[in-house]
Design an enzyme around this catalytic site. Sequence first.
Site, PDB file in Angstrom:
ATOM      1  N   GLU A  58      -4.263  -9.027   0.289  1.00  0.00           N
ATOM      2  CA  GLU A  58      -4.760  -8.763   1.645  1.00  0.00           C
ATOM      3  C   GLU A  58      -6.270  -8.765   1.578  1.00  0.00           C
ATOM      4  O   GLU A  58      -6.866  -8.028   0.778  1.00  0.00           O
ATOM      5  CB  GLU A  58      -4.221  -7.423   2.145  1.00  0.00           C
ATOM      6  CG  GLU A  58      -4.312  -7.227   3.644  1.00  0.00           C
ATOM      7  CD  GLU A  58      -3.475  -6.017   4.094  1.00  0.00           C
ATOM      8  OE1 GLU A  58      -2.264  -6.003   3.823  1.00  0.00           O
ATOM      9  OE2 GLU A  58      -4.057  -5.096   4.696  1.00  0.00           O
ATOM     10  N   GLU A  63       0.826  -1.217   0.000  1.00  0.00           N
ATOM     11  CA  GLU A  63       0.000   0.000   0.000  1.00  0.00           C
ATOM     12  C   GLU A  63       0.855   1.260   0.000  1.00  0.00           C
ATOM     13  O   GLU A  63       0.550   2.229   0.703  1.00  0.00           O
ATOM     14  CB  GLU A  63      -0.967  -0.020   1.186  1.00  0.00           C
ATOM     15  CG  GLU A  63      -1.951  -1.175   1.124  1.00  0.00           C
ATOM     16  CD  GLU A  63      -2.995  -1.151   2.233  1.00  0.00           C
ATOM     17  OE1 GLU A  63      -2.878  -0.299   3.144  1.00  0.00           O
ATOM     18  OE2 GLU A  63      -3.917  -1.975   2.179  1.00  0.00           O
TER      19      GLU A  63
END
Length: 821
Positions: free
Chosen positions: A514, A438
Site C-alpha cells: 500500500e 494492517e
Amino acid sequence: MKYLFITSILGFVLIFTNCKKTFAQENGRKIKELKSGWLFIHKDIPNGAQPFLDEKGWQEVNIPHDWAISGPFSEKNDLQTTRVAEDGESKAMLRSGRTGGLPYEGVGWYRKHLSFGKKDKRKTFSLEFDGAMSHAKVFLNNQFVGEWPYGYSSFSFDITRFIHFGQDNLLAVRLENQTESSRWYPGAGIYRNVRLVETNPIHIAHWGTFITTPQISASKALVKIQTKVENLNNKAESIRLETIVYNRENKQVASISSSQHITKNSTFIQQITIPHPQLWSAQIPNIYYAVSTIKEGELVIDQYKTEFGIRQITFNPETGMTVNGIPTKLKGVCLHDDLGPLGMAFNKSALRYRLNLLKKMGCNAIRGTHDPHDPEMLELCDELGFYYIDEAFDEWKAGKVKNGYHTLFDQWAKKDMEAMIRRDRNHPALIMYSIGNEIREQEEKDGAKIAEYLTSICHKEDNTRPVTAAFNNMNSAIKNGLAGVVDIPGWNYKPKYYSIIHQKHPNWVIYGSETASTVSSRGVYKLPAKIEIMKVWPDNQSSAYDLEYCSWSQLPDMEWKAQENESVTGEFVWTGFDYLGEPTPYNANWPSRSSYFGIIDLSGIPKDRYYLYQSHWSNKKVLHILPHWNWKGHEGEVVPVFVYTNYPSAEVFINGKSYGRKTFDQSSLLDSYRLRWENTIYQPGELKVVAYEKDGKVAETKVIRTAGPPSTIELKSSTTQLSANGEDLAFVTISIKDKNGNLCPLADNMIHFKVIGKGKLRAVGNGNAASLEPFEADYRKAFYGKCMAIIQSGHQRGEVTIEASGVGLKSSSLTLEISKK
C-alpha cells in the site's frame, strides 16, 4: 527462505449461458440467474420467511441490489467515535463520514417465489451467492437452509430437501448490518449475483476443479486437472470423465478420458500435455478453456467449462517478479468493492469501465482490498491482463471497529479462507493470497501464531502461490515473527525502509502493498502550491497540485525513488478510484463522505494524478498541463504550472511569453518525475506547453485558454453501443464549455437529464466528496466543470438518447445504439 518459484496453469469455472457448438448437447446442468422478481423491505419482520405473508409494502427490486445507495446521506448514519491506531491517533475522535454517511445499518429481508416441477424430484438443486451483506440467513419454505455472516464471502447451499415439488416455493433471505462494523462503506443487501443450479445427483462439485502445471516450456505444458465429483445417489456408480482443452480460437489442443467407480465423493486427477503453449501475462492475456464432461455410458450427466491461462511466475529477493522469464514490475493500485454512484451493487460493465481506465494508465496489477471481491473481478483481470492479490481480512481477533470481523474470526476464519481460495485458485491473474491488512496482531506477542494458522490453510488449499500480508507496523511485525511467517511480507507506506529490510532480511521478497495515499480533489487547485500534510481547507477539498498527503503516507514521487531499486517488486497505490467512506483528512468534517485518495474520482473521471502515473507507468506518450487558467483576482500573481509528461523536456508559454524549457532533475525529488514552473505569472489568455524530443524537435503541444461564461453542454460517452442485456452501462461525461469550446473549469451549473428509448438513467455523480446530492436522481451539479451520467441498457434492441440541459446553457443530446445481447 523467502525465495519462491511458481509454475502454474490456472482456470475458473464458467456457466453455460452462451454455449459454443461444442456444447450443443444436453449437459445435465442448468443455471438460472435469479436477478428479477425479488421483493425487499428494510426492516425486521419476525415471520419474514413464511410463505403466506402479506407482501404489501415490499419493494420490487433486481439483484444485485444495494439498499443503502439511494440514501439519503446523513451525518448520523453510523456516526463513530473511535481511535484509529493505524492513523497514529492517540485518542478517540469523531468520524462522521467513515462509512459513507449512507443508511446501510439495520435488517433487510428479500423474498422470491420459485417453481419446481414434479419431474424435478430426480434432480439436485443448490443456491449460489456471490456475496450478501451481511449475516445472511437463507430460508426456503420457512425452513432454515443455512447462514454465512461474512458479507464478502461467496457461498452455496444445497436446497433439494427443502423444496416442495409441484408447488410454489418461497425463498427468503434475512440480512443484518450492525453499526460500527466497517471502516468504509460496506453496502447493504444481496449486492452480488445469485444463481439456482440444477444438476443430476452425480455432478462436479461446487468449485470442484483445480488446475495446475508441474512443467512449462516453449514446446509443451503439462496440465494437471483435479476434478472433484459428488455422488448423491445411494449406490456406487461407474462414470467416465472426459476433459477436452481448447485454445482461444476454439480449436481442440488436447483431451483425456478417465473412468472410475465412485461411491460418494471422488477426485479425478488427469494430466494433459498442451503443445507449444501460448502463455498468459498482463501484456498478452492468452486464455485456454477446458470442458469437463461426466458420462454414464454415452449419456452426458454433467458438463462445465473452465477457462485458464498458462504462465510461469518467479519471485526473487534480488530481482523481484519475473513473468514467463521477463522481469516485471508490479504497477498496481488498491481497489475497494464499491462502484461509486452505483454503490456496492455489482455490475460487470462498470468494473470493466474502471479496469480499462486503469489499463490505459499503465496499471498492471490490482490488490482487492480488504476482502474477497466479486468473482467477476478476477474474470476481468484474467481477460484484460492484471496481476491480482486476493485479500481475505481487515481484522483477525483484535478488532478495529466494535462489530468488525473479530467477532466472527474463531468460528468463520477457516471457512472464509477456504471459500476464497477454492473459488479463486484457478485464475491466472491471481499471484498471491493476502491473509490480512494492517492487522493489530502486529503488536501482540503471539501474533505470529494466527498468521501461521492462516498461512497453513492457504498452503493446504493451494501450494502454487505465495502468501502475503500487508504490514504497517514494520518493527513489531518483524520482532514478533509475524512478517517471517508469510511467504512474502508486504509493506504499507515504508519506501524509506525497503533497502534496510533487504539488508537485514536478504531472503525476503519486498514490495509496497500500500503506497502513496496522496489526496486530491479533481479540478481544485490551492495556492500556494506546496507540500501539505493532513491539510484541511474550508471547502472540504484537497489540492489537485498533488502535493498533499497524510501523516502516515507519501507522495508518489517518494515511492518511485524507492521503486527504482530492482529488488523491489513493485507497488499498490492507495487507491485507484475514490471510494465511499474514509474521507481523510476530513474525517470529522461533514459533509465529507467519500475518499480523496483516488487517482480517478468517485464518478469515474480521471484526476490530474492519473496523468502523472500514466507518464511514469505507461509506454504511451503523455503531455498533461495543470492547473486551469481561470484565476480572476490573481492577475499579476504567481500561479505555478506543472507538466506531467514522459517527453525529455518541455517549455511553458503564457500569452506567447516563454518561461523557459525544463528537463527532469533527479537531484530534486519533486523535479524527478514532474516538470514545474514556480515563477509563472497569471494573466488571462493562453497557457501553452510544448514538449520536445531528445533531438530538440517539437513533439507535441497542449493549450489551455481562459474560459468565458458557461454557454454549452458537451456529452462524451465511454461507448457508442450497448448490449440489450439490461445491465450494460455507458458512462457519459458532461463538460460545461464556453461559446468557443473551452472547458469552464469553475462551473457548477445544475444539469438536468432526460433519457428516452430502450434504456434508463441508472445513476449520476460528479466526484465531489462533500456533496450530499443523491446518486439516484435525474439532475447533478457540475463539479469544477464536469459531472457524470450513467446510462443502463434495457432488454430490447433499439436506441437510447440522453438529453442534458441547464439554465442559461445550450442543451445537448447523445444517442447510443442498443444491439442484441
